[in-house]
Every structure is written in C-alpha cells, then in structure tokens.
Design a protein around this motif. Structure first.
Motif, short mmCIF file in Angstrom:
data_model
loop_
_atom_site.label_atom_id
_atom_site.label_comp_id
_atom_site.label_asym_id
_atom_site.label_seq_id
_atom_site.Cartn_x
_atom_site.Cartn_y
_atom_site.Cartn_z
N GLN A 149 -11.19 -13.00 5.53
CA GLN A 149 -12.13 -13.96 4.93
C GLN A 149 -11.58 -14.53 3.62
O GLN A 149 -11.64 -15.74 3.39
CB GLN A 149 -13.47 -13.27 4.67
N ILE A 208 -13.34 -17.63 1.64
CA ILE A 208 -14.57 -16.96 1.23
C ILE A 208 -14.25 -16.10 0.00
O ILE A 208 -13.32 -15.30 0.03
CB ILE A 208 -15.14 -16.09 2.36
N GLU A 240 -19.72 -19.03 8.73
CA GLU A 240 -20.18 -18.46 7.46
C GLU A 240 -19.68 -19.27 6.27
O GLU A 240 -20.44 -19.59 5.37
CB GLU A 240 -19.70 -17.01 7.35
N ARG A 241 -18.43 -19.59 6.27
CA ARG A 241 -17.84 -20.31 5.14
C ARG A 241 -18.46 -21.69 4.96
O ARG A 241 -18.68 -22.14 3.84
CB ARG A 241 -16.33 -20.43 5.35
N ASP A 242 -18.78 -22.34 6.10
CA ASP A 242 -19.29 -23.71 6.04
C ASP A 242 -20.81 -23.78 6.06
O ASP A 242 -21.38 -24.87 6.14
CB ASP A 242 -18.72 -24.53 7.20
#
Length: 400
Positions: free
Chosen positions: A164, A169, A126-128
């Motif tokens: 997160q 994030i 998700e972060r990348d």
C-alpha cells in the motif's frame, strides 16, 4: 432504480471468475452496466462473448499460474501459505495495479467488486475512495487461515502494508485489513452451514451461497458409461493439482476396482495406469452436467468443487493438498457432509472405507442435504445482485 456501473476485478483463476459471471449476468438483466478487468488470455475463455471487459494486460507475466503449480506441488502447511502470498498473490498484485488503474479511470464504476485474491483492486479502490465489495469465492479467508501461524500472519501483514505504501497510501493509514476485505460488504459464495458461525472478518458478510450459471461446456463425455443403477463416484483433484496426484489416483483406482459401482476419474491417463471397465478416466469432464448423476465426490477440497457437489447434496471425501483446502476440508467434516483423508499417503483401504461412508452413511447424506438446503435458501446470484444494488445506493448491505 437507475442504472449503475459495476466493475469486477478478477484473478487469472477460473474458479474465482465463474461466480462473477453469474452475478454480473443478473446485474445486466436488471439493466445495469457491468464490466470485468483481468488478463485477456483468461477473460476471453471464461466470459460470454457479449460481455464487456477491460484487460489489465494480454498475458500473465512469466506464465505465472503454471509456474506456481509446478513449483508449489510439494509444499504443505505454512510453507505453502507463505509461497501463495510471496510467489503468487503479491507478484500478481504488483503486475495488475497499472491495469486496474486504467480500467477504473476508463470505466468510472459506481461499485468495484474485488476478488479476495486481487489485492490490486482493493488497493486502487481504497486509495481512490471508491465504493467496493469483496468477492469471497473461497471461505478460508473468512475464518483466518493464519490462526495457527502467527509468524506467517505477521509477515503477510507487513507485505500488504508495504504494498500500500509503495502505491500511494500513507504509512499511517496502511493496514493489512484495509485491503484484505472490504469494510462495506463481503459477498461470501457459501453459507454458515458450511463455514460455521465463527468468522474472522469484522466487515458485513452476506452469505449468498454458490452463484452458478449455465456455462457452455463442449467437453465430450460418454454418457452411456453412467447407464444402470449402480452408484457413481467422481474423483477429481482439479486442473492445477492433477499432475501431483499420481499416488492418490492409483490408490483410488485400486479402491474403486474392488467395489460394485461406476467411477469417473478426472486425470491424465498416464498417471492412473490400467483401470477396470467400470472406471472411466478422462482428462476433462463437463463437471456441472455430470454432478446430477453422481452419488459421491472424492476431491482435493477446492471451494468450487466442494460447493458444486454440496449443491446437489452429494457427500464428499476430501483430501486437501494446500492453500485454502485444509480449511475447507475441516468445514466439510464439521458440517457432517463428508470425511477427510490424507493426500500424501493414500492407501486403497483408507480411500475405500471413506468412499463407502460417503455412499452409504445416512448421517453424511443428511449433512450434505442440510448444506444443500442452506445454499438453495441463500439466493445465489440473485441475492448477490440485491446486495450490490443496495451498496451502490448507500453502502448499506441488506440485513443478514
């Protein structure tokens, strides 16, 4: 299609790794590049020797799995669910993040396939901004294990949000659902015939059924014990729960001793005590090879054992202990494929009646056969590979 790169992020749990071996093998057969990332001490035992894997670390911190099994043995309900997240899944996520980051940077996958219990993989994907799918090796998360536990849900959601934010994030973008399952694709290694139609996730769910591959299993077994025409009953609480099952095993053996059948009990012999000749006690068995010879299974409700039994249309007696097992036990009962008994206060009479039902009730046999038919139609590893190929092209799963 041109070759794609798929990275499987797996926890140190055999039942969660095994389905990915079948799916990864199918992707390799189609000419794709496939790798796994997880703990070296687990992957070396579970992956075929010719597979590519990138360790997040050599060993689990503090012998985590066996420590959890020992400490959680007496927990049930909300306490067990909180313990699962606080003392296993969250520490596991924290420990895996650096290794998953390295694996992604090294392997540069087109699609990351993240087991539902490896939150580190979901976070990094998700972060990348990576394309990723959830590998749902147990159906409990699909139907909301927190449905009757709003306080535990709120606490677990906060844990996921804080995790997160601590790893890059922004707080305004962090939600529990963001890392709980992929918004692009959830591969569910089951079918709606077992889970029921009411799913909690809003993500596209592909019911592919069990993905079972032939696994080399050198475990010796005295096959002559199965000779003859009497029905055969398998009793197993799984490797993690065996030590907690002494009362249950002894009650089961008492029930089995009174019946004209053959039985195989998977347990440490010292927990079971004396047994009659028609009851065989083994610490380990080659379960996949054994199941075609079995007429009823008594188990703890572990997702893999349940699905492997139902694949052979074998009715179940389910005695859930903790974690996702009560949810799966209710699914078995609702599907008409088995009966549920209490693990904590077993009696020979109760277990005997349940075993008799599993062996002789035509409705239970029909229910188990219906689930087996749904599994066969779902496609298994072949269907899972189809979905992942499509996701690698445009993030659009096939019509469900």
């Amino acid at each position: 299609m041109s070759a794609r790169r798929f990275l499987f992020v797996v926890p140190p749990l055999a039942g969660h790794v095994n389905p990915t071996v079948a799916v990864g093998g199918e992707l390799l057969r189609r000419g794709h590049d496939v790798a796994w990332t997880g703990y070296r001490e687990v992957l070396t035992d579970l992956l075929p020797p010719d597979r590519t894997w990138i360790p997040v670390a050599d060993r689990l911190p503090g012998d985590l799995v066996r420590t959890i099994a020992a400490r959680a043995a007496g927990l049930r309900g909300a306490a067990a669910l909180k313990f699962l997240w606080e003392d296993f899944l969250h520490p596991l996520a924290l420990d895996m993040v650096p290794g998953v980051e390295r694996a992604v940077a090294t392997y540069r996958p087109d699609v990351v396939v993240v087991d539902q219990q490896t939150v580190a993989g979901a976070l990094v994907a998700e972060r990348d901004g990576l394309t990723w799918a959830t590998s749902a090796t147990t159906s409990a998360e699909l139907v909301d294990p927190f449905a009757t536990l709003p306080k535990i849900r709120s606490w677990a959601d906060g844990l996921l949000v804080d995790f997160q934010v601590a790893h890059g994030i922004p707080a305004a973008e962090a939600t529990a659902e963001r890392v709980r399952c992929s918004r692009h694709l959830v591969l569910a290694f089951t079918t709606a015939a077992l889970t029921g139609p009411e799913l909690r996730t809003g993500a596209p769910v592909a019911f592919v059924g069990p993905a079972v591959t032939e696994r080399p299993d050198p475990t010796p077994f005295p096959w002559e014990h199965l000779e003859g025409d009497r029905p055969t009953v398998l009793v197993s609480l799984g490797t993690v729960n065996a030590e907690a099952g002494e009362r249950f095993f002894r009650a089961a053996v008492e029930a089995l001793a009174e019946r004209d059948l053959r039985a195989v009990v998977v347990a440490p012999p010292d927990l079971v005590g004396p047994v009659p000749d028609h009851v065989l006690v083994r610490t380990r068995v080659p379960q996949l090879a054994l199941l075609p010879h079995v007429d009823a299974v008594v188990c703890h409700g572990g997702h893999n054992t349940v699905c492997e039994a139902l694949q052979h249309a074998i009715p179940l007696v389910v005695a859930p202990i903790r974690d996702d097992q009560p949810v799966i036990a209710e699914q078995v009962v609702a599907a008409g494929a088995g009966v549920r008994v209490r693990f904590a206060r077993p009696t020979a009479a109760t277990l005997g009646a349940a075993i008799d039902a599993a062996l002789h009730d035509p409705d239970l046999r029909a229910g188990a056969a219906a689930v087996a038919a749904s599994f066969a139609a779902a496609g298994g590893a072949t269907a899972a590979a189809d979905h992942l190929e499509r996701l690698s092209l445009d993030r659009t799963p096939a019509p469900l």
